[in-house]
Each structure stands twice: as C-alpha cells, then as structure tokens.
Design a protein around this motif. Structure first.
Motif, PDB file in Angstrom:
ATOM      1  N   VAL A 118      -6.190 -92.108 103.272  1.00 37.32           N
ATOM      2  CA  VAL A 118      -6.644 -91.862 101.565  1.00 37.32           C
ATOM      3  C   VAL A 118      -5.397 -91.292 100.779  1.00 37.32           C
ATOM      4  N   ASP A 119      -4.574 -92.327  99.266  1.00 37.26           N
ATOM      5  CA  ASP A 119      -3.628 -92.677  98.677  1.00 37.26           C
ATOM      6  C   ASP A 119      -3.735 -90.925  97.070  1.00 37.26           C
ATOM      7  N   ALA A 120      -2.617 -90.698  96.838  1.00 37.60           N
ATOM      8  CA  ALA A 120      -3.107 -89.889  95.935  1.00 37.60           C
ATOM      9  C   ALA A 120      -3.364 -90.058  94.241  1.00 37.60           C
ATOM     10  N   ASP A 121      -3.665 -91.285  94.338  1.00 45.03           N
ATOM     11  CA  ASP A 121      -4.749 -91.637  93.404  1.00 45.03           C
ATOM     12  C   ASP A 121      -6.171 -91.770  93.538  1.00 45.03           C
ATOM     13  N   ILE A 129     -16.046 -85.070  92.628  1.00 44.98           N
ATOM     14  CA  ILE A 129     -16.641 -85.624  94.228  1.00 44.98           C
ATOM     15  C   ILE A 129     -16.070 -84.891  95.513  1.00 44.98           C
ATOM     16  N   ASP A 130     -16.744 -84.925  96.492  1.00 44.50           N
ATOM     17  CA  ASP A 130     -16.162 -83.795  97.730  1.00 44.50           C
ATOM     18  C   ASP A 130     -16.143 -84.665  98.543  1.00 44.50           C
ATOM     19  N   LEU A 131     -14.834 -85.292  98.557  1.00 42.38           N
ATOM     20  CA  LEU A 131     -14.662 -86.613 100.078  1.00 42.38           C
ATOM     21  C   LEU A 131     -15.183 -86.317 101.417  1.00 42.38           C
ATOM     22  N   ARG A 132     -15.083 -85.075 101.735  1.00 44.99           N
ATOM     23  CA  ARG A 132     -15.246 -84.879 103.173  1.00 44.99           C
ATOM     24  C   ARG A 132     -16.589 -85.424 103.276  1.00 44.99           C
ATOM     25  N   THR A 133     -17.758 -84.711 102.475  1.00 48.58           N
ATOM     26  CA  THR A 133     -19.047 -85.113 102.370  1.00 48.58           C
ATOM     27  C   THR A 133     -19.845 -86.470 101.727  1.00 48.58           C
ATOM     28  N   GLN A 134     -18.725 -86.713 100.585  1.00 46.10           N
ATOM     29  CA  GLN A 134     -18.938 -88.141 100.244  1.00 46.10           C
ATOM     30  C   GLN A 134     -18.817 -89.376 101.302  1.00 46.10           C
ATOM     31  N   ILE A 135     -17.671 -88.929 101.536  1.00 51.21           N
ATOM     32  CA  ILE A 135     -17.374 -91.011 102.691  1.00 51.21           C
ATOM     33  C   ILE A 135     -17.933 -90.788 104.363  1.00 51.21           C
ATOM     34  N   PRO A 136     -18.270 -89.724 103.825  1.00 50.35           N
ATOM     35  CA  PRO A 136     -19.318 -89.992 105.424  1.00 50.35           C
ATOM     36  C   PRO A 136     -20.358 -90.609 104.851  1.00 50.35           C
ATOM     37  N   CYS A 163     -21.353 -94.433 106.711  1.00 53.54           N
ATOM     38  CA  CYS A 163     -22.980 -93.591 107.500  1.00 53.54           C
ATOM     39  C   CYS A 163     -22.688 -93.489 108.487  1.00 53.54           C
ATOM     40  N   ASP A 164     -21.767 -92.720 108.940  1.00 52.17           N
ATOM     41  CA  ASP A 164     -21.018 -91.980 109.516  1.00 52.17           C
ATOM     42  C   ASP A 164     -19.818 -91.393 109.308  1.00 52.17           C
ATOM     43  N   ALA A 165     -20.270 -90.197 110.292  1.00 50.68           N
ATOM     44  CA  ALA A 165     -18.773 -89.792 110.780  1.00 50.68           C
ATOM     45  C   ALA A 165     -17.537 -89.940 110.149  1.00 50.68           C
ATOM     46  N   SER A 166     -16.403 -89.510 109.654  1.00 49.84           N
ATOM     47  CA  SER A 166     -15.321 -90.029 109.398  1.00 49.84           C
ATOM     48  C   SER A 166     -13.858 -88.721 109.249  1.00 49.84           C
ATOM     49  N   LYS A 167     -12.838 -89.056 109.480  1.00 50.52           N
ATOM     50  CA  LYS A 167     -11.357 -88.415 109.223  1.00 50.52           C
ATOM     51  C   LYS A 167     -10.851 -88.693 108.087  1.00 50.52           C
ATOM     52  N   GLN A 168     -10.903 -87.933 107.207  1.00 45.03           N
ATOM     53  CA  GLN A 168      -9.457 -87.968 105.961  1.00 45.03           C
ATOM     54  C   GLN A 168      -8.605 -87.592 106.539  1.00 45.03           C
ATOM     55  N   MET A 169      -7.720 -88.649 106.310  1.00 36.26           N
ATOM     56  CA  MET A 169      -5.952 -88.339 106.515  1.00 36.26           C
ATOM     57  C   MET A 169      -5.267 -89.027 105.771  1.00 36.26           C
ATOM     58  N   VAL A 170      -4.111 -88.692 105.449  1.00 38.80           N
ATOM     59  CA  VAL A 170      -2.663 -88.748 104.482  1.00 38.80           C
ATOM     60  C   VAL A 170      -1.860 -88.501 105.003  1.00 38.80           C
ATOM     61  N   THR A 171      -0.979 -89.594 104.571  1.00 29.98           N
ATOM     62  CA  THR A 171       0.701 -89.519 105.285  1.00 29.98           C
ATOM     63  C   THR A 171       0.917 -87.882 103.980  1.00 29.98           C
ATOM     64  N   ALA A 193      -5.789 -80.277  97.758  1.00 28.61           N
ATOM     65  CA  ALA A 193      -6.734 -81.122  98.422  1.00 28.61           C
ATOM     66  C   ALA A 193      -6.134 -81.287  99.225  1.00 28.61           C
ATOM     67  N   SER A 194      -5.153 -81.828  99.419  1.00 26.22           N
ATOM     68  CA  SER A 194      -4.595 -82.929 100.503  1.00 26.22           C
ATOM     69  C   SER A 194      -4.098 -82.291 101.921  1.00 26.22           C
ATOM     70  N   LYS A 195      -3.798 -80.988 101.834  1.00 29.33           N
ATOM     71  CA  LYS A 195      -3.686 -80.555 102.854  1.00 29.33           C
ATOM     72  C   LYS A 195      -4.601 -79.918 103.549  1.00 29.33           C
ATOM     73  N   ARG A 196      -5.793 -80.183 103.331  1.00 26.09           N
ATOM     74  CA  ARG A 196      -7.037 -79.850 104.210  1.00 26.09           C
ATOM     75  C   ARG A 196      -7.411 -81.440 105.227  1.00 26.09           C
ATOM     76  N   PHE A 197      -6.771 -82.676 104.207  1.00 31.74           N
ATOM     77  CA  PHE A 197      -7.086 -83.358 105.302  1.00 31.74           C
ATOM     78  C   PHE A 197      -5.856 -83.100 106.253  1.00 31.74           C
ATOM     79  N   GLU A 198      -6.282 -84.082 107.442  1.00 29.62           N
ATOM     80  CA  GLU A 198      -5.235 -84.705 108.185  1.00 29.62           C
ATOM     81  C   GLU A 198      -3.953 -84.989 108.438  1.00 29.62           C
ATOM     82  N   LYS A 199      -2.995 -84.786 109.040  1.00 29.38           N
ATOM     83  CA  LYS A 199      -1.681 -85.803 109.199  1.00 29.38           C
ATOM     84  C   LYS A 199      -1.687 -87.096 110.154  1.00 29.38           C
TER      85      LYS A 199
END
Length: 284
Positions: free
Chosen positions: A30-33, A43-50, A54-62, A82-88
């Motif tokens: 996921v990027d900043a914009d 939009i809640d990314l943790r629920t909308q992206i899956p 159409c399946d489970a996903s892991k949101q990652m940020v650099t 919000a980015s702190k909640r994602f996996e590094k």
C-alpha cells in the motif's frame, strides 16, 4: 459490489494464482496516497481489500512510505496512524528514499514475491502494468477497483499455458534419439542415447554429493535425559547393633527390663475405687 464485477475480480485472481503462483493470503503493498484516499472516503482497508480480492489478504507498508506520511505533518497524521496498523515490509534503504523508487525496487522486473500493488499514482500503475503478473488496486471516489490484467500479463499467461501443452526440452532430446527404419521399425540412436545416459548419471552423482554434505538433524536423543530420570533408591542396610535388644544393667538374667506404668493421682485404681488425693484424713 455488483455481482458481475465480483465474478470478474474472482476470475482475475484465479488467473494470477494458477499462472503466477500467487498464494493466500494475498500480500498487498500500500502506498501513502492510497491510505490517505481510503481515510478520506472512510474505507476500512482491512475489510474492503479482502472483498475485492475475493480472499484473505495482508496489508503491508514500507518504511519509506511511513517516512513520507510523517513528513507531511498534521495533514497526514491520521494516515500515518493508520499505516502503523499494517504489517511492515522491510526495504534495503537505511535512509528513506522516494516511495516510487522503493516500490519499484521491491517489484523489480518479475514481481518475485507475488505482491498486489495498491496505489493512487497513475504513473506508478502504468509502470507496473508493463511487468507481467502484478495486480493493481486503486480507489475511485468511494469504490475500490481491481484493474484488469494488462496486455503484457495476458501474453505471458498464453506463453505459460502454451508451454504446458508442448514437449519439454528433455522430451525433445529423447525424441532425437529415435529413428524410424524403411520397414517401419523404430530404433534408437546408440550414440545419442549413451550421451543422455551419461548426463543423467552426472546429475545424479551431483545430487548424491549434495545430499552427503547435508547433515541430517537427529530426531531425538537415543537415551533418556539423565536429568528427567529418577535416581534409584539405595537399599537401607540395618546394622546388627541396632537390632539387639537393650539390656538393663540391673537385671541379671539378661532379659530386657519392662517399663513401669505411672499412675495418675486421683485416678481410678485397677479395682475401680477412687484413690484419695493429697494424703488428707478420711471422713468418718
């Protein structure tokens, strides 16, 4: 999400799984914009992206993306939290560089780690569209959209699927050794067959040498752990001096002296009569 769009997204992700070996849960860079747009549209990314994938996903940020959000100050404070909640997702940069450069180095030329890229930048999406096997996500108003596979991706899938139906290099090499005689009988070319056998033997020898170098780990100790085993109790040996009966000095016949019973004052005698206490005069 409409039913037709959901079916299309499912077909796209099945293609990525079968052709490019994507695994579940899908890893989404996921990027900043994109984070800021999701926050603006609530939009809640943790629920909308899956749902979109159409399946489970892991949101990652650099770390470079997080540094960019932090540098924007109070305007992007919500997106930074919000980015702190994602996996590094670690990158090779000790100091933060441009986000686009960081993501392009991770994706490289073939997307080896099978990432889905979520970006609002059209330039970045067009750049990754030239790389086969990169699913792209973006937000349009309040809708999250998965882009259809690019032409480069579609041509690569055709190439991979076509290779499955054709003979492999090894099979073609074995076919060269076969010769058909005038009478219709099939014969093998001895020289080519011998060369193939020699190659197979050398490969087998190399594999065996590699296996010999690898030391297999022991499954467990052969003997029980001495610390976990109870120690054996030593048998108690009785000394002969302890078993001898105690003989009193006064007795001459050698028999053990019997203990004398003490009578309590004021207690009952053997005949049942009460003993007088204190040595007083008897009543007349």
């Amino acid at each position: 999400m409409r039913l037709k769009r959901h079916k299309d997204y499912k077909r796209y992700m099945n293609m990525y799984c079968q052709t490019f070996h994507f695994r579940k849960p899908f890893q989404v860079l996921v990027d900043a914009d994109f984070i800021q747009a999701a926050l603006d549209q609530r939009i809640d990314l943790r629920t909308q992206i899956p749902k979109v994938l159409c399946d489970a996903s892991k949101q990652m940020v650099t770390p470079c993306t997080m540094a960019l959000l932090k540098s924007r100050g109070e305007d992007a404070s919500g997106a930074f939290l919000a980015s702190k909640r994602f996996e590094k997702r670690r990158c090779k940069h000790q100091e933060a560089v441009d986000e686009a450069l960081c993501l392009s180095q991770i994706i490289a030329t073939s997307n080896p780690h099978n990432y889905v890229v979520a970006s609002q930048s059209k330039k970045l999406r067009s750049q990754f569209g030239q790389i086969p096997g990169v699913p792209l996500l973006y937000i349009n108003r309040s809708n999250m959209i998965l882009e259809p596979p690019s032409e480069v991706t579609l041509s690569k899938t055709k190439q991979i699927e076509g290779a499955k139906t054709h003979a492999s290099i090894k099979e073609l090499a074995t076919l060269k050794t076969v010769k058909i005689k005038n009478n219709g009988q099939i014969a093998l070319d001895a020289k080519l067959a011998k060369k193939l056998e020699e190659k197979a033997e050398t490969k087998k020898a190399k594999r065996e040498a590699i296996k010999a170098k690898i030391v297999k780990k022991r499954q467990g100790p052969k003997e029980p752990n001495p610390l976990s085993v109870k120690k054996k109790k030593k048998p108690t040996t009785t000394t002969p001096a302890a078993t001898k009966p105690v003989i009193s000095e006064g007795s001459g016949d050698g028999e053990p002296e019997k203990k004398k019973r003490r009578r309590r004052k004021g207690g009952k005698s053997a005949s049942g009569e009460a003993t007088s206490g204190g040595g007083g005069d008897e009543s007349s």
